[in-house]
Design an enzyme around this catalytic site. Sequence first.
Site, PDB file in Angstrom:
ATOM      1  CG  ASP A  22      -2.092   0.927   1.077  1.00  0.00           C
ATOM      2  OD1 ASP A  22      -2.984   0.616   0.269  1.00  0.00           O
ATOM      3  OD2 ASP A  22      -2.116   1.970   1.759  1.00  0.00           O
ATOM      4  CG  ASP A  36      -7.837  -0.941  -9.237  1.00  0.00           C
ATOM      5  OD1 ASP A  36      -8.805  -1.628  -9.601  1.00  0.00           O
ATOM      6  OD2 ASP A  36      -7.026  -1.312  -8.359  1.00  0.00           O
ATOM      7  CG  HIS A  49      -8.916   0.274  -0.820  1.00  0.00           C
ATOM      8  ND1 HIS A  49      -9.173  -0.391   0.357  1.00  0.00           N
ATOM      9  CD2 HIS A  49      -9.749  -0.259  -1.748  1.00  0.00           C
ATOM     10  CE1 HIS A  49     -10.097  -1.310   0.142  1.00  0.00           C
ATOM     11  NE2 HIS A  49     -10.472  -1.248  -1.121  1.00  0.00           N
ATOM     12  CD  GLU A  55     -12.568  -0.974  -8.010  1.00  0.00           C
ATOM     13  OE1 GLU A  55     -13.045  -2.125  -8.021  1.00  0.00           O
ATOM     14  OE2 GLU A  55     -11.348  -0.745  -7.835  1.00  0.00           O
ATOM     15  NE  ARG A  72     -17.101   0.160 -17.309  1.00  0.00           N
ATOM     16  CZ  ARG A  72     -16.581   0.201 -16.079  1.00  0.00           C
ATOM     17  NH1 ARG A  72     -15.533   0.959 -15.828  1.00  0.00           N
ATOM     18  NH2 ARG A  72     -17.127  -0.501 -15.098  1.00  0.00           N
TER      19      ARG A  72
END
EC number: 3.2.1.1
Length: 494
Positions: A178, A208, A212, A245, A343
């Site tokens: 990370d 992506d 996070h 995302e 999409r």
Amino acid sequence: MFKFALALTLCLAGASLSLAQHNPQWWGNRNTIVHLFEWKWSDIAGECETFLAPRGFAGVQVSPVNENIIAAGRPWWERYQPISYKLTTRSGNEEEFADMVRRCNDVGIRIYVDVLLNHMSGDFDGVAVGTAGTEAEPSKKSFPGVPHTAQDFHPSCEITDWNDRFQVQECELVGLKDLNQHSDYVRSKLIEFLDHLIELGVAGFRVDAAKHMAAEDLEYIYGSLSNLNIEHGFPHNARPFIFQEVIDHGHETVSREEYNQLGAVTEFRFSEEIGRAFRGNNALKWLQSWGTDWGFLNSEQALTFVDNHDNQRDHGSVLNYKSPRQYKMATAFHLAYPYGISRVMSSFAFDDHDTPPPQDAQENIISPEFDEDGACVNGWICEHRWRQIYAMVGFKNAVRDTELSGWWDNGDNQISFCRGNKGFLAVNNNLYDLSQELNTCLPAGEYCDVISGSLIDGACTGKSVTVNEYGYGYIHIGSDDFDGVLALHVNAKV
């Protein structure tokens, strides 16, 4: 007073940037993105020129472009384990990527890159070798190809509690190392990577694992990017389109609302609910209020899809190519209803979660091959080449800027609606026929159903509907018809 004025100016500038990052930078009357998942750059270039541009597609989402780890068997997810920012993958090298972007831009197809800003590769036994030949030691957080060392990452920890913000944003997602996006150095390497892609002519990025990463870190990174390259046909001061995302089912500690001002957000609830409805687990009549009334994001903030490369591999309500009749109906509704930034998916066949893309004995990705109808035949599914789907891309173009009107339903799973006076869609998901006069809202005349056929040399190759002076036409969709949907629009008038 000066401080207030300065603060207001900075605030407005930030708001202007974030609004600009919701703009896909499409050409003219085009408004659908296709995800050509795991395609080679040379094949995408050809597809832009020979199929996507003539069919009215607006853009392509491509798989990650930077060097990734080589995993045994070459599963698709190795592309999501980066070890450097060199532009060499199984899809091609930097020269081939740049050629593809240029050729697609030249015919009005914008390119959006799936980018990995959250992490580098997960653990690997010993020294890992990437697709460009770069070596790394992920277990030591050593990535000389960037270069990154352990000081550029958050301390290692697992995500065991998805309601703990610290764990979600600073621990390792499925063991992936990370990155610390609060570090000036890490930020600089990410900005350098993205700016290089902008220089090569891309129109934007799918980010992506955005949830996070802290929203304030992403805001800094996005705001530091260069404007789009005017040499590729973008207007002056155009900003890259950002879609992020963020999986948010409505009870997440890290919510989509933290990101939707920075750019568009992937609306996973859309995918789940449309699958539930067209699988027969929710009556289609309820779709009249589709959109924000269902708890979805505002239309201009939502990147919408029936399935994506991740959730098509999961069990549950999400539809994929393996249920083709329902999938085509759901996609037709998706592209006909005025909600979201659309999409569509273009997949390869898979038997399990880890199935690699079609490849030869040397593990090189192979090019799609087509039959006489233009459908893919060698392991590629190519949903975007199904007539029922590419025809609805044309429908969406034809009805652009019109409102929903003329809704009809039978109280269950037969529905129809108009898009202004330019388009009409009818769906039958019941086990009995739909046969009746319905208001199409179209001018009088004969129209081809673009689902069952095409308008060729002034004649319909499939069904046709005659619309009277009052806008009504006789609509028939049999319960055992090959397709459970019918679509008419002004560009398919005989």
